[in-house]
Design a protein around this motif. Structure first.
Motif, PDB file in Angstrom:
ATOM      1  N   TRP A  51       0.829  -1.201   0.000  1.00  0.00           N
ATOM      2  CA  TRP A  51       0.000   0.000   0.000  1.00  0.00           C
ATOM      3  C   TRP A  51       0.870   1.260   0.000  1.00  0.00           C
ATOM      4  N   LYS A  52       1.921   1.271   0.807  1.00  0.00           N
ATOM      5  CA  LYS A  52       2.802   2.449   0.854  1.00  0.00           C
ATOM      6  C   LYS A  52       3.495   2.673  -0.486  1.00  0.00           C
ATOM      7  N   GLN A  53       3.882   1.589  -1.147  1.00  0.00           N
ATOM      8  CA  GLN A  53       4.496   1.730  -2.469  1.00  0.00           C
ATOM      9  C   GLN A  53       3.495   2.284  -3.476  1.00  0.00           C
ATOM     10  N   SER A  54       2.236   1.845  -3.361  1.00  0.00           N
ATOM     11  CA  SER A  54       1.222   2.358  -4.293  1.00  0.00           C
ATOM     12  C   SER A  54       0.992   3.856  -4.068  1.00  0.00           C
ATOM     13  N   LYS A  66      -9.855  -1.316  -9.075  1.00  0.00           N
ATOM     14  CA  LYS A  66     -10.016  -2.695  -9.550  1.00  0.00           C
ATOM     15  C   LYS A  66     -10.630  -3.568  -8.450  1.00  0.00           C
ATOM     16  N   PRO A  67     -11.544  -4.473  -8.810  1.00  0.00           N
ATOM     17  CA  PRO A  67     -12.162  -5.343  -7.795  1.00  0.00           C
ATOM     18  C   PRO A  67     -11.142  -6.133  -6.970  1.00  0.00           C
ATOM     19  N   GLN A  68     -10.080  -6.610  -7.635  1.00  0.00           N
ATOM     20  CA  GLN A  68      -9.061  -7.375  -6.903  1.00  0.00           C
ATOM     21  C   GLN A  68      -8.343  -6.498  -5.879  1.00  0.00           C
ATOM     22  N   GLY A  69      -8.076  -5.263  -6.235  1.00  0.00           N
ATOM     23  CA  GLY A  69      -7.416  -4.333  -5.319  1.00  0.00           C
ATOM     24  C   GLY A  69      -8.287  -4.025  -4.113  1.00  0.00           C
ATOM     25  N   ARG A  70      -9.580  -3.809  -4.374  1.00  0.00           N
ATOM     26  CA  ARG A  70     -10.505  -3.537  -3.269  1.00  0.00           C
ATOM     27  C   ARG A  70     -10.617  -4.748  -2.353  1.00  0.00           C
ATOM     28  N   LEU A  74      -9.691  -5.028   1.656  1.00  0.00           N
ATOM     29  CA  LEU A  74     -10.680  -5.579   2.591  1.00  0.00           C
ATOM     30  C   LEU A  74     -10.093  -6.783   3.331  1.00  0.00           C
ATOM     31  N   ALA A  75      -9.369  -7.641   2.617  1.00  0.00           N
ATOM     32  CA  ALA A  75      -8.758  -8.824   3.243  1.00  0.00           C
ATOM     33  C   ALA A  75      -7.732  -8.416   4.298  1.00  0.00           C
ATOM     34  N   LEU A  76      -6.985  -7.335   4.055  1.00  0.00           N
ATOM     35  CA  LEU A  76      -6.030  -6.860   5.059  1.00  0.00           C
ATOM     36  C   LEU A  76      -6.757  -6.354   6.304  1.00  0.00           C
ATOM     37  N   ALA A 127      -7.627   3.681   3.637  1.00  0.00           N
ATOM     38  CA  ALA A 127      -7.950   3.041   2.359  1.00  0.00           C
ATOM     39  C   ALA A 127      -9.266   2.290   2.460  1.00  0.00           C
ATOM     40  N   LEU A 128      -9.463   1.593   3.592  1.00  0.00           N
ATOM     41  CA  LEU A 128     -10.724   0.881   3.812  1.00  0.00           C
ATOM     42  C   LEU A 128     -11.895   1.851   3.858  1.00  0.00           C
ATOM     43  N   GLN A 129     -11.704   2.974   4.549  1.00  0.00           N
ATOM     44  CA  GLN A 129     -12.777   3.963   4.650  1.00  0.00           C
ATOM     45  C   GLN A 129     -13.157   4.509   3.275  1.00  0.00           C
ATOM     46  N   ASN A 130     -12.189   4.585   2.368  1.00  0.00           N
ATOM     47  CA  ASN A 130     -12.475   5.044   1.004  1.00  0.00           C
ATOM     48  C   ASN A 130     -13.365   4.054   0.251  1.00  0.00           C
ATOM     49  N   LEU A 131     -13.390   2.805   0.705  1.00  0.00           N
ATOM     50  CA  LEU A 131     -14.195   1.791   0.034  1.00  0.00           C
ATOM     51  C   LEU A 131     -15.663   1.820   0.441  1.00  0.00           C
ATOM     52  N   THR A 132     -16.025   2.619   1.460  1.00  0.00           N
ATOM     53  CA  THR A 132     -17.417   2.633   1.916  1.00  0.00           C
ATOM     54  C   THR A 132     -18.353   3.264   0.882  1.00  0.00           C
ATOM     55  N   ASP A 133     -17.802   4.037  -0.033  1.00  0.00           N
ATOM     56  CA  ASP A 133     -18.637   4.652  -1.067  1.00  0.00           C
ATOM     57  C   ASP A 133     -18.959   3.688  -2.215  1.00  0.00           C
ATOM     58  N   LEU A 134     -18.270   2.566  -2.258  1.00  0.00           N
ATOM     59  CA  LEU A 134     -18.463   1.625  -3.361  1.00  0.00           C
ATOM     60  C   LEU A 134     -19.546   0.613  -2.994  1.00  0.00           C
ATOM     61  N   THR A 135     -20.502   0.448  -3.876  1.00  0.00           N
ATOM     62  CA  THR A 135     -21.652  -0.400  -3.550  1.00  0.00           C
ATOM     63  C   THR A 135     -21.295  -1.878  -3.443  1.00  0.00           C
ATOM     64  N   ASP A 136     -20.259  -2.338  -4.150  1.00  0.00           N
ATOM     65  CA  ASP A 136     -19.962  -3.769  -4.129  1.00  0.00           C
ATOM     66  C   ASP A 136     -19.418  -4.242  -2.777  1.00  0.00           C
ATOM     67  N   LEU A 137     -18.807  -3.332  -2.008  1.00  0.00           N
ATOM     68  CA  LEU A 137     -18.227  -3.721  -0.720  1.00  0.00           C
ATOM     69  C   LEU A 137     -18.762  -2.912   0.452  1.00  0.00           C
ATOM     70  N   LYS A 138     -19.702  -2.033   0.206  1.00  0.00           N
ATOM     71  CA  LYS A 138     -20.162  -1.087   1.230  1.00  0.00           C
ATOM     72  C   LYS A 138     -20.527  -1.782   2.536  1.00  0.00           C
ATOM     73  N   TYR A 139     -21.365  -2.809   2.477  1.00  0.00           N
ATOM     74  CA  TYR A 139     -21.829  -3.485   3.699  1.00  0.00           C
ATOM     75  C   TYR A 139     -20.670  -4.156   4.424  1.00  0.00           C
ATOM     76  N   ASP A 140     -19.826  -4.873   3.684  1.00  0.00           N
ATOM     77  CA  ASP A 140     -18.696  -5.585   4.305  1.00  0.00           C
ATOM     78  C   ASP A 140     -17.712  -4.623   4.964  1.00  0.00           C
ATOM     79  N   VAL A 141     -17.417  -3.539   4.285  1.00  0.00           N
ATOM     80  CA  VAL A 141     -16.450  -2.572   4.811  1.00  0.00           C
ATOM     81  C   VAL A 141     -17.015  -1.877   6.052  1.00  0.00           C
TER      82      VAL A 141
END
Length: 200
Positions: A51-54, A66-70, A74-76, A127-141
């Motif tokens: 993540w720091k390198q990115s 990208k779905p894999q990146g999200r 989430l897995a972390l 980074a996780l908090q940024n994913l709350t706006d995305l509908t595919d992972l909103k509930y899980d995040v």
């Protein structure tokens, strides 16, 4: 008087915990928890480095697009939740097992501190908090971000009541019930109950 009553309650619960399994079972749990924490620490350090390198290369938005990146971010977060569950809840509730096992009891808090330090300094929570706006992972995040703080510093007596006085299924890896860890899904596998995140 109140302190004496609390001390007696603590002594009684400690004795009950020590009588829950054989010395071999207790040692097995303690060594399993230590292995889980060790693997989680390695994964979090590796994920933090990625993540720091990115961020340094300014490709973090591309990673999150990208779905894999999200899913990776989430897995972390799930890995960090496992650290909190095993390192805070299991280790607190079953502390006598850890103290009397062959493992070095200081390894547990050291690994939890290391993981917490990596998590807080990596920017992964943001980074996780940024994913709350995305509908595919909103509930899980949202569920994940909501459950991590609740695991922070549990009251030992309340935790004890939830695990030993409730008639709920107990996760065979953490020794905890679903009531002790809100938001965790439990599955039945080979006749035993497990929290999905810890098994994964």
């Amino acid at each position: 008087m109140a302190s004496t009553i609390e001390l007696l309650k603590h002594a009684a619960s400690t004795l009950k915990v020590l009588k829950l399994g054989s010395a071999e079972d207790q040692s097995y749990y303690a060594s399993t928890w230590l292995r889980i924490l060790t693997v989680c620490a390695l994964e979090l350090k590796h994920g933090s480095m990625i993540w720091k390198q990115s961020l340094q290369k300014n490709i973090h938005r591309q990673l999150l697009s990208k779905p894999q990146g999200r899913q990776y971010i989430l897995a972390l977060g799930e890995i960090y939740r496992v650290v909190k569950i095993v390192g805070s809840l299991s280790a607190k509730l079953y502390k006598p097992w850890i103290l009397f096992s062959s493992e070095n009891p200081t390894n547990f808090p050291a690994l939890v501190r290391e993981c917490s330090s990596v998590w807080s300094s990596s920017g992964l929570e943001e980074a996780l908090q940024n994913l709350t706006d995305l509908t595919d992972l909103k509930y899980d995040v949202e569920a994940l971000l909501g459950s991590i703080p609740s695991i922070h510093d549990p009251d030992a007596h309340e935790l004890y009541k939830q695990v030993f006085l409730e008639q709920e299924s107990t996760c065979c890896l953490s020794g905890l019930t679903a009531g002790a860890v809100p938001g965790m899904k439990m599955v039945l596998w080979d006749g035993r109950h497990y929290f999905v995140t810890i098994v994964n």
